[in-house]
Structures are given as C-alpha cells and as structure tokens.
Design an enzyme around this catalytic site. Sequence first.
Site, PDB file in Angstrom:
ATOM      1  N   ARG A 191     -35.500  -3.836 -48.396  1.00 19.67           N
ATOM      2  CA  ARG A 191     -34.281  -3.016 -48.449  1.00 19.67           C
ATOM      3  C   ARG A 191     -33.906  -2.513 -47.060  1.00 19.67           C
ATOM      4  NH1 ARG A 191     -33.093  -1.821 -53.862  1.00 19.67           N
ATOM      5  NH2 ARG A 191     -34.884  -1.526 -55.243  1.00 19.67           N
ATOM      6  N   ASP A 233     -23.828  -9.427 -59.934  1.00 22.80           N
ATOM      7  CA  ASP A 233     -24.389 -10.736 -60.251  1.00 22.80           C
ATOM      8  C   ASP A 233     -23.805 -11.163 -61.610  1.00 22.80           C
ATOM      9  OD1 ASP A 233     -26.045 -12.946 -60.263  1.00 22.80           O
ATOM     10  OD2 ASP A 233     -27.868 -11.853 -60.692  1.00 22.80           O
TER      11      ASP A 233
HETATM   12  P1  IMP Z   1     -26.131  -7.775 -62.734  1.00 22.77           P
HETATM   13  O1  IMP Z   1     -26.283  -6.758 -63.814  1.00 22.77           O
HETATM   14  O2  IMP Z   1     -26.641  -9.135 -63.154  1.00 22.77           O
HETATM   15  O3  IMP Z   1     -24.752  -7.851 -62.156  1.00 22.77           O
HETATM   16  O4  IMP Z   1     -27.141  -7.417 -61.590  1.00 22.77           O
HETATM   17  C1  IMP Z   1     -27.030  -6.305 -60.849  1.00 22.77           C
HETATM   18  C2  IMP Z   1     -28.333  -5.954 -60.162  1.00 22.77           C
HETATM   19  O5  IMP Z   1     -29.257  -7.067 -60.045  1.00 22.77           O
HETATM   20  C3  IMP Z   1     -28.006  -5.548 -58.764  1.00 22.77           C
HETATM   21  O6  IMP Z   1     -27.636  -4.193 -58.689  1.00 22.77           O
HETATM   22  C4  IMP Z   1     -29.301  -5.869 -58.044  1.00 22.77           C
HETATM   23  O7  IMP Z   1     -30.187  -4.798 -58.161  1.00 22.77           O
HETATM   24  C5  IMP Z   1     -29.885  -7.064 -58.777  1.00 22.77           C
HETATM   25  N1  IMP Z   1     -29.589  -8.335 -58.078  1.00 22.77           N
HETATM   26  C6  IMP Z   1     -28.755  -9.317 -58.473  1.00 22.77           C
HETATM   27  N2  IMP Z   1     -28.727 -10.329 -57.596  1.00 22.77           N
HETATM   28  C7  IMP Z   1     -29.574  -9.969 -56.599  1.00 22.77           C
HETATM   29  C8  IMP Z   1     -29.981 -10.615 -55.351  1.00 22.77           C
HETATM   30  O8  IMP Z   1     -29.558 -11.723 -54.984  1.00 22.77           O
HETATM   31  N3  IMP Z   1     -30.883  -9.919 -54.596  1.00 22.77           N
HETATM   32  C9  IMP Z   1     -31.375  -8.696 -54.952  1.00 22.77           C
HETATM   33  N4  IMP Z   1     -31.015  -8.080 -56.080  1.00 22.77           N
HETATM   34  C10 IMP Z   1     -30.126  -8.702 -56.895  1.00 22.77           C
END
Ligand code: IMP
Length: 180
Positions: A170, A108
């Site tokens: 999940r 994300d």
């Molecule tokens: P980042 O550090 O912002 O890249 O986020 C990573 C983590 O956020 C992922 O491993 C997910 O656990 C959670 N995450 C981000 N977007 C989503 C989504 O659309 N659905 C569910 N979990 C998400």
Amino acid sequence: MAQQLVRVDDRQFSLYISEAEIEKEVTRIAGELKRDLAGRDPIFMGILNGAFMFASDLFRKLDFPCQITFLKLASYSGTGSTGTVKQLIGINRELRNRVVVVLEDIVDTGITLETILMQLSGYQPAEVRVATFLHKPEATIRKIRLDYVGREIPNDFVVGYGLDYNEYGRNLREIYQVVD
Ligand code: IMP
C-alpha cells in the site's frame, strides 16, 4: 528514479503508472470536482483501507469549502441463507440533503460500490457521486455511474498507491501490475 520491478510478498510487480502520472490525474479530478461542486458544500467519503492515499492527495488539492470522512466496509457471514452481509462502519455525520462524493481506490466488479451506494441512499443525501482512481471496465458486472475516473485499466491485478497484495504494497508511491 522509481524501480521498474518490485517484489510484494511472494509476487513480482512491474511499474505501471508513475507518481507523476498519478499526480496529473488527481489534479485533473480535483479540477473537475471544483467545476462541478464548488459552492455546494460537498462531503467526501473515503473508503478504507485502499482509498486513503487517493483521498488524501485529492482532498489537499481542493480549494473550496468541503468536508471529509472515512468509511470502512465490514463483511461477515450471516446465518442461514442470507450469505455475506456487508455493513458500513463510520457514518456518524448527518448526510441528509448533502452532496456526498464516495472516494474509491479501484472499481473492479462494482459489488463493493453497489453495496455502499445502496446503504448510503438510506441516509437521504441530496446527491451521491463517485470518484475512483482506477476502474477495470472489463471486470465490472454492476451498472454504476462513475462520475470521476483517474484511469481505466485492463483486468490485471495491481498494487501500490493504497492498493494491497496480501495487505502489503500500500505504501508504494506508484502503481504496479502483477508479472505472471
Ligand atoms: P469490487 O467490489 O470487485 O469492485 O472490488 C473492490 C475492492 O477489491 C477494491 O476496493 C480493492 O480493495 C479490491 N481490488 C480489486 N481489484 C484489485 C487490484 O487489482 N489490486 C488490489 N485490490 C483490488
């Protein structure tokens, strides 16, 4: 036939990526990994909790010698001005001079992955690659090379195939997008 709409906790989600489409992308990534890494004895590193399903499906499609381990990222608030400190739990293998492939469910902002990559570099692997099933390019604020990507998706919340909403959903075999 999969249901088009599902309720997860208090929200409604609609079918976004079917089981067959997921299977197709996982098979493609497995082929790319074989092309690139067969004979290099890679160690795959699934990031818990979300990547457990992708890691399992992908790993069983790999028909060359390789290993797998899993990591969990713990967050806790540090004292003073250090803010949130994240720590990796579960690196109990020798990674020195190994090819490590991080397996993520979704990238994300990229902050989680950046933390993992920074900490992994301390173990002196020969090379670290990243395979993520989903990527939200519009949300990604960290510059990270993603070597293998299942699908790029818009910046909407998704659930299923290991991804959760309030820890539910999940177990869904497909990926669903929030309906707002
Ligand atoms: P980042 O550090 O912002 O890249 O986020 C990573 C983590 O956020 C992922 O491993 C997910 O656990 C959670 N995450 C981000 N977007 C989503 C989504 O659309 N659905 C569910 N979990 C998400």
